[in-house]
Motif scaffolding. Structure first.
Motif, mmCIF file in Angstrom:
data_model
loop_
_atom_site.group_PDB
_atom_site.id
_atom_site.type_symbol
_atom_site.label_atom_id
_atom_site.label_comp_id
_atom_site.label_asym_id
_atom_site.label_seq_id
_atom_site.Cartn_x
_atom_site.Cartn_y
_atom_site.Cartn_z
ATOM 1 N N PHE B 34 0.829 -1.199 0.000
ATOM 2 C CA PHE B 34 0.000 0.000 0.000
ATOM 3 C C PHE B 34 0.865 1.251 0.000
ATOM 4 C CE2 PHE B 34 -3.064 -3.076 1.079
ATOM 5 C CZ PHE B 34 -2.551 -3.840 2.112
ATOM 6 N N TYR B 36 0.518 5.415 0.836
ATOM 7 C CA TYR B 36 -0.272 6.469 1.449
ATOM 8 C C TYR B 36 0.504 7.775 1.355
ATOM 9 C CZ TYR B 36 -3.493 3.160 3.712
ATOM 10 O OH TYR B 36 -4.443 2.205 3.968
ATOM 11 N N GLN B 38 0.927 11.447 3.469
ATOM 12 C CA GLN B 38 0.624 12.098 4.741
ATOM 13 C C GLN B 38 1.114 13.535 4.720
ATOM 14 O OE1 GLN B 38 2.312 10.338 8.339
ATOM 15 N NE2 GLN B 38 0.608 11.126 9.558
ATOM 16 N N GLY B 41 0.590 17.166 10.216
ATOM 17 C CA GLY B 41 -0.527 17.360 11.119
ATOM 18 C C GLY B 41 -1.789 16.609 10.746
ATOM 19 N N LYS B 42 -1.693 15.725 9.779
ATOM 20 C CA LYS B 42 -2.870 14.963 9.344
ATOM 21 C C LYS B 42 -2.580 13.471 9.341
ATOM 22 C CE LYS B 42 -4.820 18.612 6.438
ATOM 23 N NZ LYS B 42 -5.375 18.942 5.098
ATOM 24 N N GLY B 43 -3.649 12.682 9.286
ATOM 25 C CA GLY B 43 -3.482 11.251 9.147
ATOM 26 C C GLY B 43 -3.167 10.882 7.708
ATOM 27 N N PRO B 44 -2.610 9.695 7.492
ATOM 28 C CA PRO B 44 -2.300 9.262 6.124
ATOM 29 C C PRO B 44 -3.551 9.160 5.261
ATOM 30 C CG PRO B 44 -1.141 7.910 7.731
ATOM 31 C CD PRO B 44 -2.120 8.740 8.497
ATOM 32 N N PHE B 46 -5.018 7.287 1.808
ATOM 33 C CA PHE B 46 -4.784 6.138 0.942
ATOM 34 C C PHE B 46 -4.586 6.566 -0.516
ATOM 35 C CE2 PHE B 46 -5.028 1.894 -0.580
ATOM 36 C CZ PHE B 46 -5.789 1.930 -1.738
ATOM 37 N N THR B 49 -3.290 0.298 -3.724
ATOM 38 C CA THR B 49 -2.983 -1.052 -3.276
ATOM 39 C C THR B 49 -2.487 -1.848 -4.473
ATOM 40 O OG1 THR B 49 -4.735 -1.025 -1.600
ATOM 41 C CG2 THR B 49 -3.817 -3.157 -2.202
ATOM 42 N N TYR B 51 -1.166 -5.860 -5.523
ATOM 43 C CA TYR B 51 -1.264 -7.207 -4.978
ATOM 44 C C TYR B 51 -0.233 -8.179 -5.533
ATOM 45 C CZ TYR B 51 -5.771 -5.792 -3.028
ATOM 46 O OH TYR B 51 -6.765 -5.166 -2.319
ATOM 47 N N LEU B 87 4.170 7.192 2.441
ATOM 48 C CA LEU B 87 4.374 5.995 3.251
ATOM 49 C C LEU B 87 4.028 4.740 2.463
ATOM 50 C CD1 LEU B 87 2.583 7.257 6.496
ATOM 51 C CD2 LEU B 87 5.040 7.040 6.180
ATOM 52 N N LEU B 96 0.872 -6.347 9.462
ATOM 53 C CA LEU B 96 0.949 -5.163 8.612
ATOM 54 C C LEU B 96 2.144 -4.346 9.077
ATOM 55 C CD1 LEU B 96 -0.390 -3.252 6.497
ATOM 56 C CD2 LEU B 96 -1.718 -2.308 8.385
ATOM 57 N N TRP B 98 4.729 -0.955 8.359
ATOM 58 C CA TRP B 98 4.839 0.339 7.690
ATOM 59 C C TRP B 98 6.303 0.735 7.546
ATOM 60 C CZ3 TRP B 98 0.627 3.481 6.211
ATOM 61 C CH2 TRP B 98 -0.630 2.959 6.559
ATOM 62 N N GLY B 99 6.625 1.350 6.407
ATOM 63 C CA GLY B 99 7.932 1.953 6.224
ATOM 64 C C GLY B 99 7.998 3.306 6.920
#
Lengths: 112, 108
Positions: B34, B36, B38, B41-44, B46, B49, B51, B87, B96, B98-99
């Motif tokens: 995945f 993302y 960011q 001051g904010k969330g990631p 999307f 994806t 596969y 990310l 899961l 995360w880098g």
């Protein structure tokens, strides 16, 4: 998609106290996640919270320190208990599935 | 041990200067990778994806590709509003991961 809100957006707390962070989703979701993110660093998954079951905690995180509630399909809380300065971080909640998550804006916690 | 490594840590580009971000992974039984974005001051947020090896996804100036060992996020003719931390995350058989992210700065 889903819109996630978190409260509080930030807080400054004294060591030894507890803080409960609320996460609200604008639609019903099965899975919700809680993360911790140090400024400038990656996300660390704390736990996965599914409605109707106990939260599943990742290695290094325990229920006594980070109790989680998931009373319905749109709401969850994370409590950071008996806080120390090492708990200072940004706490994020997300909703969705592993293949696509929607994140809240985060709660910036400072412990003195 | 499963792990994700992103490079470079930071990348500064001039507006219009195309480049690529790298996400190398080692994971047991890849079930998805995945990307993302960011903002401070904010969330990631999307993006994509992927596969399986050979898969590609595009969105505006971004294109994500996947091989058996790594993924690239190509950015074509970037604009200042593309500045953010990007990310990468992977999910395998066990967890899961995360880098650490690549901070991209696009100068006008």
């Amino acid at each position: 998609s889903a819109v996630i809100s978190q409260k509080p957006s930030r807080d400054i707390c004294q060591r030894g106290t507890s803080l409960t962070i609320q996460c609200q989703v604008d639609s019903q979701v099965t899975m919700m996640f809680w993360y911790r993110q140090q400024p400038g660093q990656s996300l660390t998954l704390i736990a996965t919270a599914n409605q109707g079951s106990e939260a599943t905690y990742e290695s290094g995180f325990v229920i006594d320190k980070f109790p989680i509630s998931r009373p319905n399909l749109t709401f969850s809380t994370l409590t950071v208990s008996n806080m120390s300065p090492e708990d200072s971080s940004i706490y994020l909640c997300s909703a969705g599935g592993y293949n696509e998550q929607f994140f809240g804006p985060g709660t910036r916690l400072t412990v003195l | 041990e499963d792990q994700v490594t992103q490079s470079p840590e930071a990348l500064r580009l001039q507006e219009g200067e195309s480049s690529s971000l790298n996400c190398s992974y080692t994971v047991s039984g890849l079930r998805g990778l995945f990307w993302y974005r960011q903002d401070p001051g904010k969330g990631p947020e999307f993006l994509f994806t992927l596969y399986s090896a050979g898969e590609e996804k595009e969105k505006e100036r971004l294109k994500a590709t996947l091989t058996k060992k790594e993924s690239f996020l190509h950015i074509t003719a970037p604009k200042p509003e593309d500045s953010a931390t990007y990310l990468c995350a992977v999910i395998g058989n066990y967890q899961l991961i995360w880098g650490a992210g690549t901070k991209l700065i696009i100068k006008p």
